[in-house]
Design an enzyme around this catalytic site. Sequence first.
Site, short mmCIF file in Angstrom:
data_model
loop_
_atom_site.label_atom_id
_atom_site.label_comp_id
_atom_site.label_asym_id
_atom_site.label_seq_id
_atom_site.Cartn_x
_atom_site.Cartn_y
_atom_site.Cartn_z
N GLN A 258 -9.06 -5.65 -6.14
CA GLN A 258 -8.30 -4.42 -5.92
C GLN A 258 -9.24 -3.26 -5.61
O GLN A 258 -9.00 -2.47 -4.71
CB GLN A 258 -7.51 -4.07 -7.18
CG GLN A 258 -6.21 -4.82 -7.30
CD GLN A 258 -5.20 -4.31 -6.30
OE1 GLN A 258 -4.67 -3.23 -6.40
NE2 GLN A 258 -4.96 -5.10 -5.27
N THR B 236 -9.47 -10.33 -10.13
CA THR B 236 -8.44 -9.62 -9.35
C THR B 236 -8.67 -8.11 -9.38
O THR B 236 -8.38 -7.42 -8.40
CB THR B 236 -7.03 -9.97 -9.85
OG1 THR B 236 -6.95 -9.71 -11.26
CG2 THR B 236 -6.71 -11.43 -9.60
N GLY C 155 -0.28 -8.94 -4.12
CA GLY C 155 -1.68 -9.31 -4.00
C GLY C 155 -2.56 -8.62 -5.02
O GLY C 155 -3.76 -8.83 -5.07
N GLY D 174 -4.68 1.59 -14.55
CA GLY D 174 -4.43 0.91 -13.29
C GLY D 174 -5.65 0.96 -12.37
O GLY D 174 -6.42 1.92 -12.40
N VAL D 175 -5.83 -0.09 -11.57
CA VAL D 175 -7.01 -0.15 -10.69
C VAL D 175 -6.63 -0.08 -9.21
O VAL D 175 -7.49 -0.18 -8.36
CB VAL D 175 -7.82 -1.44 -10.91
CG1 VAL D 175 -8.35 -1.49 -12.32
CG2 VAL D 175 -7.00 -2.68 -10.59
N GLY D 176 -5.35 0.09 -8.91
CA GLY D 176 -4.92 -0.09 -7.53
C GLY D 176 -5.35 1.00 -6.56
O GLY D 176 -5.46 0.76 -5.36
N GLU D 177 -5.55 2.21 -7.06
CA GLU D 177 -5.75 3.31 -6.12
C GLU D 177 -7.08 4.04 -6.28
O GLU D 177 -7.57 4.65 -5.33
CB GLU D 177 -4.59 4.30 -6.26
CG GLU D 177 -3.28 3.71 -5.78
CD GLU D 177 -2.08 4.52 -6.21
OE1 GLU D 177 -1.52 5.21 -5.35
OE2 GLU D 177 -1.68 4.46 -7.39
N PHE E 290 0.82 -1.22 0.00
CA PHE E 290 0.00 0.00 0.00
C PHE E 290 0.85 1.26 0.00
O PHE E 290 0.41 2.31 0.45
CB PHE E 290 -0.98 -0.01 1.19
CG PHE E 290 -1.63 -1.35 1.41
CD1 PHE E 290 -2.50 -1.86 0.45
CD2 PHE E 290 -1.35 -2.12 2.52
CE1 PHE E 290 -3.09 -3.10 0.62
CE2 PHE E 290 -1.93 -3.37 2.69
CZ PHE E 290 -2.79 -3.85 1.75
#
Lengths: 328, 157, 757
Positions: free
Chosen positions: C658, C654, C483, C721-724, C256
């Site tokens: 996220q 996934t 992850g 991107g999908v992380g944030e 993170f």
Amino acid sequence: MRPFAYVKAADVDEAVRAATGPGVKFLGGGTNLVDLMREGIERPDTVVDVTGLPFDTIEELPSGGLRIGALVRNSALAADARVRTRYPMVSQALLSGASAQLRNMATVGGNLLQRTRCPYFYDHASACNKREPGAGCDALGGFNRSTAILGVSEHCIAAHPSDLCVALAALDAIVEVRGQDGTRRVPMADFHRLPGDTPDIETALAPGELVTAVELPPAPAAANSRYRKVRDRASYAFALVSVAAALEVRDGAITDVRLALGGVAPKPWRATEAERLLLGGPADEGAFRRAAEAELASATTRDGNAFKARLAVATITATLRELGGTAR
Amino acid sequence: MTEIRMKVNGSVESLDVEPWVSLLDALRERLGLTGPKKGCDQGACGACTVLADGVRINACLALAVQYDGREITTIEGVTHPLQEAFVRNDGLQCGYCTPGQLCSAIGMLAEYEAGMPSAVTGSHGLDDAEIRERMSGNLCRCGAYNGIVDAIKEVSG
Amino acid sequence: MSIKYAETEPRTGTTEKYVGQAIDRVDGPAKTTGEARYAAEYPYPGLAYAALVHATIPHGRITGIDTAEALAVRGVIDVLTHQNTRPMKPAPKVSFLDLSTLVAGTSVNYLATDEVLWNGQPVAVVVAETPETARYAASLVRPSYEELPAAVDLAAEQGNAVPQKGNLISEAEATKGDAPAALAAAPYKVDLTFTTPPHNHNAIEPHATTAVWDGDRLTVHEATQNITWTRKHLAQRFEVPERNVRVLSPYVGGGFGGKGSVWAGTLLAVLAARATGRPVRLALTREGVYHTVGGRTGSIQRVALGAGADGKLTAVLHTTVSRTGRSGGNGEPITAGTRHLYAAPNIHLRQSTVRLDLLANTFMRAPGESIGTFALESAVDELAWELGLDPVELRLLNEPDRDPVGGQRLAHRRLREAYALGAERFGWRERDPRAGAMRDGRWLVGMGVATAYHPSLRMPANVTIRLNADGTAVVRCGLQEMGMGTATVLGQMAADELGVPLASVRVEYGDSDLPVAPGAGGSTQTASAAAGVQDAAAKLKRTLLGLVRRSPGSPLRGRKPDEVEARDGGLYAGAAGQTYAEILAAAGRDHVEVESKAGMLGFMARTLRERRRWVRAATGAQFCEVRVDPDTMEVRVSRWLGVFDVGTVINARTAASQLRGGIVMGIGMALSEQTLIDHRNGRIMNASLAEYHVPVHADIPRIDVHCLNEPDSGMPLGLRGVGEVSITGAAAAVANAVRHATGKRVLDLPITLDKLL
Ligand SMILES: Cc1cc2nc3c(=O)[nH]c(=O)nc-3n(C[C@H](O)[C@H](O)[C@H](O)COP(=O)(O)OP(=O)(O)OC[C@H]3O[C@@H](n4cnc5c(N)ncnc54)[C@H](O)[C@@H]3O)c2cc1C
Ligand code: FES
């Protein structure tokens, strides 16, 4: 952890004998003691494991009450059918505490003796009169949102963390204690002490005394009881405020009421003033609120914890309101 | 040093430990069983959850000496449909909390079967709310909570 | 490190692609059996254990360190202090010509200085035969200090804040028109000051390092989001060639952002291993993570909005103060969302920072945007109350056609669609617009919305593909998997590009010996890797077409790359073609290997050029429903829907995880998370998972996420991107729902019940 000797007591006499002299700690489930030893806050020379002792049953008392062995696990006590029907607040209090894993480990004796979660007690770099008598109290001018507002002193405002004990206080439970000189019975009201100027002395136990059982006297009103815990997460958090309440109403008048508070005092707080005001009076919201306010009138609050007085009044009122719905 | 014997994942292990060694450190450092994780060492995250005689506990707050003679199951000794269900329902991301979640879920299902109540027990069986409350001793910072609940439901239902 | 694939069906034909499918994560089996090993889980003969001693003052000098008692403990190997340890080289100066210089978490040269710059700074390291001994002995080390004055309270120090400097990818201020005047003149306005507390990442795996020296070669098992820069940094600090350092990080137990830099624990493990001649493991305690790994800055933010009676914004002001540390840290793009979200003729944005005597701050999931969107999107909601407008409608009314500040074109912006779909799916129309009007039994019910916004970037990533004569392929890329599903999507993308079954592709990652890829940050990994895989696959095609030139019988002979399709385990021009095995056999090769290399400078130049023309971001519409207990004011999130525009979804499973994960962290941020820093001495008072309240199972309802799933033609494979993105707007959606349920606007996170009572 500071090195220590480990003794597994084979019987109660051995346990009590092993506990003579200073620097001895009994070990129950370890969920508080092991944590505090790892943090260097508890530093025993000898740890006497009492989990092999035969105090792991719940028995009927001739009086109609229950005798709970000190080594009954929190999860087992919460699941006991007799407890759930006769003293639901006890089961609910336990189930609202910690996590399932911890409840599977924790014992009744250990729960009674668990120590405060005040952050300044846990932090070595901070001053804490409980950890180091005479050092001062950094909680007074620091983060005190979680601390106590009733029964505090200028030496310590740490709150007692147990949920179970709040229910036990409401029920006038009796703690059975075994020492060198035999067995004695300590009413719950006298078991935990207010800090005064010796916040390091937390209970009425003499050094080396072992809790062997807790007795729940019969309390018909407790069949209509409830434990309500208010906290910062939906689960797995200590109480900001909790209320253990039992209520019996006949013909519109309160004939029995038990009320104790958690999260607001250095010991499980029996709300005797509120009970006195309620008994014999009407079971309505106004009465509940007035009694709650009277109980909290003596609160000593600080910036961080002033909300607890309001929250306690609201929670007491709401809990009694819910119980009042089942007039008997 | 105290010699203790435990049955770990089906095989008897005897080891010498100082009394201050936790069950978690004994498993991870002495027996090489690194499935149980150390997330806090304070009983506050559940990543170290193992089964002692089938009952879920936090190995970090358990002294190894206290578990002499007991039977311990770590994720390495688990073969359970939940494992595949976790993968299918994406009940994991980084995987660090996963062994603890799995052992906890296995213990939880046994508790539920045995009739043990939870703080939200009502009349609706093992629904989402029940599972969430009973699993609240296992934090997942990746936030895989939905998938975990789904996996447990799939296996229990 | 190789990984095993979950069982997947072999596929044939060109139509079925792996990209876009919900495929089980490939490391699932290893993680559900306990087989996956993390940084603190590598045994070495002779392994020693290290523990840190932390300063207990915020600022000052060490006047002495009494180590006698610690050294006397049986099993202690050494106690390292600044008085007895050969120093590391200092951290290199930050330079944009060598981005790896950004990786130092702090500027402190640990154990080479008597200076203390924050409460918790490591001042000594104990190395012992067992972890228990190391930790116990560390508690016996007694430093003494001369204390110096310290400033640790953001609110008290905000007057000393100075304007933040912008950088290449993020501007720190903007002025368009005359926002203060327009605000003063606006018939409808809100002018609010918000605060957000510091946060800590709290990945469940505490940072850990296992360091092993072999002569001047160093192997480090590390919990990191950034193997490449970590390797370079360690080489610099320990004065060995970069090729002598290997950083291995196949599994990371959550990051993170917290594992994106090199912090004290890593350096001190390597230092302790050098000093003692033993392999050393240093696994931080949970408290140690708080004391040595930076967290998210707190912030004070003013958002003022002016609008006409038609709901059109006339003025947008957003000014912020956050903090850095005496030993480092950076300002965050707190106003980034405000810069791009709403059309307004008058805009004023400014970010300022003040340096405090606290540990350097660092990136945490959507640094800047996560807290900035809390303030902005709360203020927009409050303006909707002022105007008596539906908050969804107000947002759509002010949706810009071009970037509100820079005037660039908005690349593929689908916020309208996200809101339309979200409102329908969530049942927004059933919302009674009055505050406190909705009930479920005694519970007060509230519904809130907020916009999510996070810029879409990518970085250069090198990828090698090795194609074997048996038709299997190995894809190597120095990415990290914490992850997010990186390993899984890398395999999917490669299988598609090569036209082979996923089961034939092995992916290697998390090892600094692999081709260089960016650290996991800024939601860039998947897009970066996609471009790398595409390049490498194209190169492979060209190489193979080169090979067939010498096989007379090949139907592919003389074909140009764009006439040839990779599918069914080979290359085909229409129906005619050859399998990879056939091509390699004919050429007498047992494998071919190609590498795509992305040049940094050209890449940066292109990126900057593009930024002048386009503004590109992942966006979303967050819908939240809360229930509030009218007696105790406890807030519970009861329902959630997020509709996101993240371009092509590579793996629906996934990606959804996220997105959910970000929302969960956003719910924590909204309701319970805060790092408590004692203003008297800068000490963190809740450095534990029992007292820092991350959400538990019981706090999290079913979270419905939906992706519009339209490719963004400006991004590799059309993906963003999908992380944030999903943590942005999340806290505001909760705050807005609470406002609806209770009539109370909470300006200070977290929304604990005491603020509602
Ligand atoms: C993360 C976390 C969250 C928690 N949340 C809650 C919560 O929400 N509510 C709550 O109520 N509790 C909570 N707890 C505390 C938990 O309930 C206690 O730790 C537990 O009840 C202690 O029981 P034990 O048997 O493990 O005691 P131990 O740790 O073994 O012992 C605790 C103390 O009791 C003494 N002792 C033990 N047995 C006896 C005996 N028979 N006679 C005399 N002395 C004895 C020990 O010497 C020691 O001083 C939490 C704990 C953790 C770690
Ligand atoms: S999967 Fe990462 S903490 Fe749960």
